[in-house]
Design a protein around this motif. Sequence first.
Motif, PDB file in Angstrom:
ATOM      1  N   VAL A 406       3.175   1.653   3.439  1.00 52.54           N
ATOM      2  CA  VAL A 406       3.129   0.528   2.511  1.00 52.54           C
ATOM      3  C   VAL A 406       2.982  -0.848   3.446  1.00 52.54           C
ATOM      4  CG1 VAL A 406       4.598  -0.886   1.193  1.00 52.54           C
ATOM      5  CG2 VAL A 406       4.713   1.507   1.172  1.00 52.54           C
ATOM      6  N   ASP A 407       2.388  -1.897   3.006  1.00 51.54           N
ATOM      7  CA  ASP A 407       2.154  -3.242   3.938  1.00 51.54           C
ATOM      8  C   ASP A 407       3.191  -4.062   2.801  1.00 51.54           C
ATOM      9  OD1 ASP A 407       1.653  -5.475   4.671  1.00 51.54           O
ATOM     10  OD2 ASP A 407      -0.301  -4.954   5.034  1.00 51.54           O
ATOM     11  N   TRP A 408       4.511  -4.132   3.332  1.00 51.49           N
ATOM     12  CA  TRP A 408       5.577  -4.620   2.854  1.00 51.49           C
ATOM     13  C   TRP A 408       5.459  -6.425   2.729  1.00 51.49           C
ATOM     14  CZ3 TRP A 408       8.801  -1.856   0.511  1.00 51.49           C
ATOM     15  CH2 TRP A 408       9.162  -0.433   0.695  1.00 51.49           C
ATOM     16  N   GLU A 409       4.157  -6.847   3.309  1.00 58.41           N
ATOM     17  CA  GLU A 409       3.958  -8.158   3.524  1.00 58.41           C
ATOM     18  C   GLU A 409       3.160  -8.663   2.284  1.00 58.41           C
ATOM     19  OE1 GLU A 409       1.604 -11.539   6.155  1.00 58.41           O
ATOM     20  OE2 GLU A 409       1.764  -9.403   6.870  1.00 58.41           O
ATOM     21  N   PHE A 410       2.549  -7.755   1.673  1.00 60.16           N
ATOM     22  CA  PHE A 410       1.549  -7.927   0.722  1.00 60.16           C
ATOM     23  C   PHE A 410       1.851  -7.287  -0.555  1.00 60.16           C
ATOM     24  CE2 PHE A 410      -1.615  -8.864   4.161  1.00 60.16           C
ATOM     25  CZ  PHE A 410      -1.417  -9.930   4.055  1.00 60.16           C
ATOM     26  N   ILE A 411       2.599  -6.383  -0.683  1.00 54.22           N
ATOM     27  CA  ILE A 411       2.876  -5.550  -1.615  1.00 54.22           C
ATOM     28  C   ILE A 411       3.372  -6.103  -3.093  1.00 54.22           C
ATOM     29  CG2 ILE A 411       5.434  -4.508  -1.052  1.00 54.22           C
ATOM     30  CD1 ILE A 411       4.532  -1.988  -2.588  1.00 54.22           C
ATOM     31  N   HIS A 412       4.210  -7.474  -2.675  1.00 52.07           N
ATOM     32  CA  HIS A 412       4.508  -8.225  -3.790  1.00 52.07           C
ATOM     33  C   HIS A 412       3.530  -9.184  -4.543  1.00 52.07           C
ATOM     34  CE1 HIS A 412       4.869 -10.961  -0.673  1.00 52.07           C
ATOM     35  NE2 HIS A 412       4.989 -11.949  -1.687  1.00 52.07           N
ATOM     36  N   ILE A 413       2.555  -9.268  -3.999  1.00 56.24           N
ATOM     37  CA  ILE A 413       1.595 -10.157  -4.433  1.00 56.24           C
ATOM     38  C   ILE A 413       0.911  -9.789  -5.714  1.00 56.24           C
ATOM     39  CG2 ILE A 413      -0.993 -11.104  -4.034  1.00 56.24           C
ATOM     40  CD1 ILE A 413       1.366 -11.985  -1.939  1.00 56.24           C
ATOM     41  N   GLN A 414       1.019 -10.804  -6.843  1.00 55.90           N
ATOM     42  CA  GLN A 414       0.506 -10.443  -8.031  1.00 55.90           C
ATOM     43  C   GLN A 414      -0.959 -10.297  -8.114  1.00 55.90           C
ATOM     44  OE1 GLN A 414       2.727 -10.411 -10.621  1.00 55.90           O
ATOM     45  NE2 GLN A 414       4.308 -10.393  -9.073  1.00 55.90           N
ATOM     46  N   THR A 415      -1.373  -9.734  -9.012  1.00 58.10           N
ATOM     47  CA  THR A 415      -2.735  -9.375  -9.292  1.00 58.10           C
ATOM     48  C   THR A 415      -3.490 -10.423  -9.527  1.00 58.10           C
ATOM     49  OG1 THR A 415      -1.835  -7.364 -10.688  1.00 58.10           O
ATOM     50  CG2 THR A 415      -4.524  -8.094 -10.813  1.00 58.10           C
ATOM     51  N   GLY A 416      -3.176 -11.499 -10.036  1.00 53.23           N
ATOM     52  CA  GLY A 416      -4.090 -12.614 -10.133  1.00 53.23           C
ATOM     53  C   GLY A 416      -4.465 -13.348  -8.828  1.00 53.23           C
TER      54      GLY A 416
END
Length: 761
Positions: A406-416
């Motif tokens: 898992v890339d915890w830095e980017f996993i929360h980034i929204q689809t848009g």
Amino acid sequence: MASRFIQNSFQQRDSQAASRALSEHQPSKSEKNVPKLHHKSHEQNHYNPLAIPCDWQFAEKHAKARRVAQELEVDDQTTCPCCGYSVERMDLQYDCDPIEMKFLGSGFPLFYMFIKYCIFILVEFWLLKGMFCLATDLMGDYCYNQGKLEGNHLKHHQITNQKLEHHLHKKDNSICGGSMWHFVSLANVYDRQDIRDWQSNLSLVVVLANMVSFLFFRKAQRSIDIEVDESQLTPSDYTICVKNIPKLDEDYREVLKNIFQNYAADGRELKVMKIVLVYNLDEIIELEESLKELVREKQEYLVENGMNFADFKVKQLDEKLESLEHKIHQVEHELFVNKEKFAGIAFISFQTEEMKQMVLQHNTHTSWERMKAFFNQGKTADIKEKGLILNEHKLYVEEAPEPNDVDWEFIHIQTGQKVKARIIAWSISISFMTGCFFLIWFLSELAERMNEQVEEQEKKGIKDSLTQTIAFLTSQSISWTVVFFNKFVIGKVYHLIVDLEKISNKTKFNISFARKQSVALFINTALISLVIDFYLTGNVIGKGGFIYNESNVFLLNAFIPPIVWFVDPWSIQKDYQRQKQQKNAKNCVLTQQEANEIMEMPDYSQAKRYGDIMKTMWFTFFYGDIIPVGILFSIMGLTLYYFVDKYNVLRRRTIKESLSKHLSIEMIEMLELIIIFTGIGNTVVSSIIFGEVKWQDFIIIIIGVVYNILPMEEISNVLFPLEQKDEVQTYDEAEEHFNTDYDRENPVTRREALQEFAKRK
């Protein structure tokens, strides 16, 4: 490079807690990949990643712990407190079976099996068609006769075949250039329709053989993945990833636990063991950037003013660093309790793998459903839709990646945001390839003019050795430029481009990287030259033309990459940096974290290797008919590449990725495109050089399109069913054998998870 620093910083914070955990129990695989974290207080005997000056003995210990070798099971293990890896390791033999590398994850045994099958497919191509093509091309005499005509001073001889004149723009220099490459190419049987018909028939035989080979290839890959999976216990065996969770005023863990214990499997009662939530880390990322700037400021001051740590400015900077680290911990705690920072994603672990599989089977979804929800702010259009619905949001249940995937830095980034980032990445990619096109076009035009100048001088009876040498070097520069760009430029550029895409896990990152790099390498190696030589310069079989350039590319592409990979300039550069810093140890301003990293071997990127191999396969099947000797070059090149790469992994690289089977599956899907490329390559060459399109090539293109549309992985599963057993151990029994876990990797929950882990041990 900022994102790499941030990732390392996430991994280093709270290493004080990690050190306590490691000192209280015998380290095991459950502590591998323990990220290196900053710690709140610099207490004595506790690891401080920001310490200046660094301890080079400690850094050497860290390097030993991070080398590619199997961990030894000994009573008194020595571990590196910054990463949790055991120092006591046993090197694998260079000639070991790749399956012995399973401790690195299934990705490496699958990768080396992939190379072996690629070599097998090339040998198949050579035996079924390549040898026949080379033999018949050598038996031809078209280029030989053209050479005799030139040798008899028939300088103004023109080709009477109107099709060739039309497609070669009536250029006299398009007659065979006289190099050895033309005598072993399709150009030498230009006037032998019967031989070309036989070669086209054999193309169908090769394609059918490839299709059968691919089915067995998929079976072999699945067999390896099952063997590796059954031999290792990992958190993903018990865990699902749940997305599209709406904002709630209640405790997310309690709500999700209730849903997945009671309603996720048609009323069957399940047992949830752990829930790890994903948070928005934007604020922490900004603080980590500030921390990076402070460290740099301290280093620059020490370089300019001497290594005086009692200096007022240095103490002031230390206080600022201490304060900022404390603030980062505080923000992490706030994220943990602040419901607004929840990113709508959770990792949920069950008591048994059987329970996990039941949840996955009962909660499927389609890409169309997710697309509709995206345009409806995450809400499902049909409230009666099958699945788990929470506040009008359908919960999307997926197989969870490994915690360190898992890339915890980017996993929360929204689809848009990801869509915008990927549009920018593609725009940069297209611009870069356009630049490559114009560079090769410029070199081709230059080579064309130099060859024309040489011909004009020869007509006048002038022999200018300098002009001839320049013309030769200019022609050679095209193939050398292509190979140089492929090896040293394209990989680096596309790694930076894919970094912009903000991909949520490392396997997906590598898939995207391998795809883009493969396409870019193929365009640069095969298609740009085709467009320039066929349509712009019109020089196909002349001096410095298409056949000459692509034959050189075949030769250089086969041997330059493995030779460069064996010389390994990246390791040489790392050794130089290491020696330079160690010689100046008294005035070295590297932090302990930086010293640890410089003592490591260079990082290994499997996606780059896949890109190199895919480019070779596509290129060979695209032009293998017109330049059959290239097949032989590719076989030798990939064989060398296999042994060199394996040696580098075992002796000269650091592995920081645990990639899943999905990368290998995606690469097989891309490899199967060689069927289409065979048909397209033959069609393009035949239509331009001979003014004809073979029905066999048309059939091959249709077969290739149908084959690539069909779900071949599912068909392989039906034809070759393999039994995969669920883990019989429960989550509680398996947990202490885990390399890591989701809460120990999540930057927000890591400190508490490490402390709890230490207590259990």
